[in-house]
Enzyme design. Structure first.
Site, short mmCIF file in Angstrom:
data_model
loop_
_atom_site.label_atom_id
_atom_site.label_comp_id
_atom_site.label_asym_id
_atom_site.label_seq_id
_atom_site.Cartn_x
_atom_site.Cartn_y
_atom_site.Cartn_z
N VAL A 37 -0.76 -17.59 89.58
CA VAL A 37 0.14 -17.40 88.43
C VAL A 37 1.32 -16.51 88.78
CG1 VAL A 37 -1.76 -17.73 86.81
CG2 VAL A 37 -1.09 -15.40 87.46
N ASN A 74 -4.88 -15.20 81.08
CA ASN A 74 -5.91 -14.19 81.30
C ASN A 74 -5.96 -13.65 82.72
OD1 ASN A 74 -8.66 -12.89 80.58
ND2 ASN A 74 -9.18 -14.24 82.28
N SER A 91 -4.44 -4.78 77.80
CA SER A 91 -5.36 -3.70 78.17
C SER A 91 -5.04 -2.47 77.34
CB SER A 91 -5.22 -3.36 79.66
OG SER A 91 -5.95 -2.19 79.98
N TYR A 137 -0.40 -1.02 87.19
CA TYR A 137 -1.23 -1.77 86.24
C TYR A 137 -0.83 -1.44 84.81
CZ TYR A 137 -5.39 -3.60 83.90
OH TYR A 137 -6.24 -4.30 83.08
N SER A 151 2.40 -3.09 83.87
CA SER A 151 2.24 -4.54 83.66
C SER A 151 1.61 -4.84 82.31
CB SER A 151 1.41 -5.15 84.79
OG SER A 151 0.03 -4.78 84.71
N LYS A 152 0.60 -4.08 81.92
CA LYS A 152 -0.09 -4.36 80.67
C LYS A 152 0.70 -3.87 79.46
CE LYS A 152 -3.68 -6.56 82.24
NZ LYS A 152 -3.96 -7.97 81.89
#
Length: 283
Positions: free
Chosen positions: A71, A97, A149, A162, A165-166
């Site tokens: 992805v 997901n 998240s 991370y 990104s979330k």
């Protein structure tokens, strides 16, 4: 309000990225059990093949497909959509997901940051942009579910790439739902899945058994479906350690840093430790 019985039903089509394990595979099982045609996308040929066989045992070979897809690359998502439309004709549920969680610091190598953002954020953005137009065009009810998240909301120290990104997934999905609800004739809604502590390959580490604090992927998907029944946009999952009330206090404190002009991430600042404890306990 989303009537998921009009969407998650026999002969409709679901596409799940990161569908070969964890929450993605648990969702694919539930969709297959509902009689849907299911397409899973992931990396790792052996793992993907095993997941396909498991889903075929539920839904039948004719109603199942698995496509190796990275992805991080939009053209691979475009190829995935072409393959799904050629096989099943249309898509009713898209679950973006796929995600990764390697450790990073602020000064980690640029390639590490690029990879996390390409998978976790751009994979969601591109997935929605690639599949969304044809989902809107066929006119039947549908869902786009993006996996975020809690770390994208409270942004704890320790893995900034991370968290970034979330946080981006949250903002993008909010904007997506706003646009969908203001698009004339749109029969698609977007939803943000915010898992708690779930025992998956992403969180397993060196552990071989599920910690008592963690939920299983199946529990998380059960909560997802119950939340969709209610029409929830923010699907804020608890776990066996953190109830919703505690999540709400942590999130309220995080936005309070801005409102009250506290230092960023004051929850982890020594000068605010006692104030945060009192806030959480309602003192």
């Amino acid at each position: 309000m989303t009537n998921i019985q009009d969407i998650i039903k026999e002969a409709n089509v679901a596409v799940i990225t990161g569908g070969a394990s964890g929450i993605g595979l648990a969702a694919a099982r539930r969709f297959a059990e509902a009689g849907m045609c299911v397409a899973i996308a992931d990396l790792g040929g052996d793992r993907l093949g095993e997941a396909r066989l498991e889903l075929e045992a539920i839904a039948g070979e004719a109603n199942t497909m698995a496509v190796e897809t990275d992805v991080a690359h939009r053209h691979e998502l475009e190829a995935l959509e072409r393959a799904v439309l050629q096989r099943f004709g249309r898509v009713h549920v898209l679950m973006n997901n796929a995600g990764i969680q390697p450790a990073t610091s602020i000064f980690s190598a640029e390639a590490n940051w690029d990879h996390i953002l390409a998978v976790n954020l751009m994979g969601v953005i591109h997935g929605s942009q690639v599949f969304g137009p044809n989902m809107l065009a066929h006119g039947e009810p549908g869902l786009i579910i993006n996996t975020g998240s809690k770390q994208g909301i409270t942004t704890p120290p320790g893995n900034p790439a991370y968290n970034v990104s979330k946080a981006g997934v949250k903002v993008f999905t909010e904007a997506l739902q706003h646009e969908l609800r203001n698009t004339e004739g749109a029969n698609i809604s977007a939803h943000l899945l915010i898992p708690g502590f779930v025992f998956t390959g992403l969180t397993r580490g060196d552990r071989t058994e599920k910690p008592d604090a963690a939920w299983t992927s199946s529990q998380t998907v059960d909560f997802l479906l119950e939340s969709l029944e209610r029409g929830d946009f923010y699907i804020l999952c608890p776990d066996n350690d953190v109830p919703r009330a505690l999540d709400e206090r942590r999130m309220a404190w995080a936005i309070g840093d801005v409102i009250e002009n506290r230092p960023p991430l004051s929850r982890w600042h020594n000068d605010y430790a006692e104030k945060f404890r009192a806030f959480v306990e309602g003192e």
